[in-house]
Design an enzyme around this catalytic site. Sequence first.
Site, PDB file in Angstrom:
ATOM      1  N   LYS B 158       0.825  -1.209   0.000  1.00 35.65           N
ATOM      2  CA  LYS B 158       0.000   0.000   0.000  1.00 35.65           C
ATOM      3  C   LYS B 158       0.854   1.251   0.000  1.00 35.65           C
ATOM      4  O   LYS B 158       1.893   1.294   0.651  1.00 35.65           O
ATOM      5  CB  LYS B 158      -0.883   0.043   1.257  1.00 35.65           C
ATOM      6  N   GLY B 164      -8.160   5.516  -2.530  1.00 29.45           N
ATOM      7  CA  GLY B 164      -8.886   5.179  -3.754  1.00 29.45           C
ATOM      8  C   GLY B 164      -8.313   4.009  -4.520  1.00 29.45           C
ATOM      9  O   GLY B 164      -8.516   3.889  -5.720  1.00 29.45           O
ATOM     10  N   GLU B 200       1.288  -4.764   4.381  1.00 24.94           N
ATOM     11  CA  GLU B 200       0.306  -5.145   5.398  1.00 24.94           C
ATOM     12  C   GLU B 200      -0.220  -6.531   5.062  1.00 24.94           C
ATOM     13  O   GLU B 200      -0.441  -6.853   3.893  1.00 24.94           O
ATOM     14  CB  GLU B 200      -0.843  -4.129   5.397  1.00 24.94           C
ATOM     15  N   LYS B 201      -0.441  -7.342   6.078  1.00 28.09           N
ATOM     16  CA  LYS B 201      -0.978  -8.680   5.833  1.00 28.09           C
ATOM     17  C   LYS B 201      -2.395  -8.563   5.286  1.00 28.09           C
ATOM     18  O   LYS B 201      -3.199  -7.758   5.748  1.00 28.09           O
ATOM     19  CB  LYS B 201      -0.984  -9.500   7.123  1.00 28.09           C
ATOM     20  N   TYR B 202      -2.690  -9.380   4.256  1.00 31.04           N
ATOM     21  CA  TYR B 202      -4.028  -9.367   3.675  1.00 31.04           C
ATOM     22  C   TYR B 202      -4.873 -10.448   4.347  1.00 31.04           C
ATOM     23  O   TYR B 202      -4.456 -11.608   4.425  1.00 31.04           O
ATOM     24  CB  TYR B 202      -3.951  -9.611   2.167  1.00 31.04           C
ATOM     25  N   GLU B 275     -13.132  -3.931  18.417  1.00 30.55           N
ATOM     26  CA  GLU B 275     -13.401  -4.616  17.157  1.00 30.55           C
ATOM     27  C   GLU B 275     -12.157  -5.353  16.690  1.00 30.55           C
ATOM     28  O   GLU B 275     -11.067  -4.790  16.685  1.00 30.55           O
ATOM     29  CB  GLU B 275     -13.812  -3.605  16.076  1.00 30.55           C
ATOM     30  N   ASN B 290     -14.533   1.226  19.821  1.00 31.66           N
ATOM     31  CA  ASN B 290     -15.638   2.177  19.856  1.00 31.66           C
ATOM     32  C   ASN B 290     -15.893   2.547  21.306  1.00 31.66           C
ATOM     33  O   ASN B 290     -16.247   1.698  22.117  1.00 31.66           O
ATOM     34  CB  ASN B 290     -16.894   1.576  19.245  1.00 31.66           C
ATOM     35  N   ARG B 292     -18.184   3.869  23.112  1.00 32.13           N
ATOM     36  CA  ARG B 292     -19.587   4.247  23.336  1.00 32.13           C
ATOM     37  C   ARG B 292     -20.429   2.977  23.374  1.00 32.13           C
ATOM     38  O   ARG B 292     -19.925   1.875  23.168  1.00 32.13           O
ATOM     39  CB  ARG B 292     -20.078   5.113  22.195  1.00 32.13           C
ATOM     40  N   ARG B 338     -31.443  -4.820  11.791  1.00 32.77           N
ATOM     41  CA  ARG B 338     -31.757  -3.397  11.793  1.00 32.77           C
ATOM     42  C   ARG B 338     -32.752  -3.111  10.677  1.00 32.77           C
ATOM     43  O   ARG B 338     -32.533  -3.501   9.531  1.00 32.77           O
ATOM     44  CB  ARG B 338     -30.496  -2.577  11.543  1.00 32.77           C
TER      45      ARG B 338
END
Lengths: 167, 502
Positions: B158, B164, B200-202, B275, B290, B292, B338
């Site tokens: 990367k 993009g 970066e590891k995929y 996460e 997160n 919250r 949801r």
Amino acid sequence: MGYEIKVGDQQSDIKLLNVDGNVMEILVGDRNYKVDILEAEKGIYSIIYEGISYNVELISKYKKKYTATTLYNSYDIEVIDAETRYKNSRKKSEDEDSAYISTPMPGKIVKILVKEGDKVKGGDTVIIVSAMKMESEYKVVKDRIITKVLVKEGDNIEGDQPLIMLE
Amino acid sequence: MIKKILIANRGEIAIRVMRSCREMGIKSVAVYSEADRTSLHVRYADEAYFIGPSPSNESYLVIDNIIEAAKISGADAIHPGYGFLSENAEFSNRCEKEGIIFIGPSSYAINTMGDKITARKKMLSANVPVVPGTTEPITDIKEAIKYINEIGLPVMIKATAGGGGKGMRLVAKEEDIVSAVTSAKSEALASFSNGDVYIEKYINSPHHIEFQIVADKHGNCVHLFERECSVQRRHQKVVEETPSPIMTDKVRAEMGKHAVAAAKAVNYAGAGTIEFITDNDLNYYFLEMNTRLQVEHPITERVVGVDLVRTQINIANGDLLEFKQEDLKQNGHAIEVRIYAEDPDNNFMPNPGTIEHITEPLGLGVRHDGYVFAGYKIPIYYDPMISKLIVWGSTRHEAIERLKRALYAYKITGIKTSIPFLSRILDVPDFVNGNYNTHFIQDNEELLKLKKKSSQRVEDIASIAVFVDFLANLNKHKDQRFCKPQSGSWKAFGRKRNVTRL
């Protein structure tokens, strides 16, 4: 002349033959149905036909255009009466494209990319509308001339409201 | 002691928080914009204050207005819900300065976890696994090959200045490394005038698995197990369940420990979510935290038996956690879906409008967190989510069957909703078998499409309903009770009984 019913692109005659309280006899094309039909809740019809219970939910945007949802399917259905037939016959003689840009849902005008008198090419975006944090671009299909801009940026709009008139 | 809480939010989450307040004998204060004057959260609360025009950046996001409402009402605490100001460090700071308790983490925790690079460094120092990769640009190709062999193929090359998809290469074979690095470098140079690339590891077939944690202000921190959130559309979660169908006891215990370590690394207090991105072999890496309450918190509440909002309030009060890790167990299986005001058969176009009728599902094991009612006009200014349906079953199979039943009974008319789309998800074999990852929706696109083919009979029945409705609205039938139920039958019965003394 009687009524026709248009489901998607399919059009067939429809006729109410007999009413006996909730029980109605209706001819769709050449198929005869004797159904027990009631509007059980607002916009929800309960239909019992040959012992099978159907629920059909209706959303009507105009008087004659509906979206009907059954358990597994959703149909766009229009009732064609003499008035619609007359209007359709006139429309065909002019042009198939609509005379204005509008959105299917209410929202807010984010950006207007054209002004009156502009010549636009097919595929050009003319207006951007946001609803519920999502922005949608509306484009012209063919090369057109902008004759009138009826809204301004920041306006709140209703669904199916003419926004930009085209020639 | 907190006696009055202002809820700086709207919609279902505001009502959800107020429910716990009511149970705890705490007064609730609603705030509302112009568009929300008639919203249910305003009517459910003990007090309500106007905070500005409809767009959220002129009302729900204006810190000054919310602080002012808190002062007028005399609220001693503010619950931010999710979204809006819930992860705003400035707001957390401001509350502290004004002497109002913020029911959420400190600005330090919000800031540290909010920045990807500092969060990554924190996690590395706390020995929490992160996606393997280099943080510095590649200078020497031999070093790069050596490093790639260490972390294993496949990897992504990367551009550090990237975006993009430019300057990005997926490498699956060792012989492709050199050419991929060279071409990524030249593309990056051409696109961003900066040829730096990193490795970066995929992660093949990634799963999104998150852990709920709660921590008090006295250094106690526990996790409340995982939530599997891999059914996503455009990075928006659609279905969440717990336990995860791919989880094992051993990995769960390990991930839980790492989640607790991650929270402790930033001295976290309150409820939070760690996460992880996880592959099919349950290798997992920290993604983000997160700070919250999550939208999908009810599935954890249902399976673990803990009211997370009550816990948040107790923590804010300075109380000790009421439970220890060994007290917590997962009981049965919970799934949440949801419901959005959008048209799943028309590219998920938002569909605001007026609710004509709503029938909420009830029955054993069903929870419905919503805020709309018949006659309510859904505003165009806010998120299209209108409710969450949460079901519980003793097994995953039972939970799926129950959810199908609940969705069958859930009727909303007047607007289009995602209910039919959700029902279709529950019929897809990969979901039923618990064999899915974040590519689920795109992999099953065909199965999730509206079934166009239907019997002539169903089509005719739908046509009949339309035709009869059309006739009923024609003037000549208006005064007759054309296909309308004789709604006065109970009244008639009552009258008759009075006369005949039945």
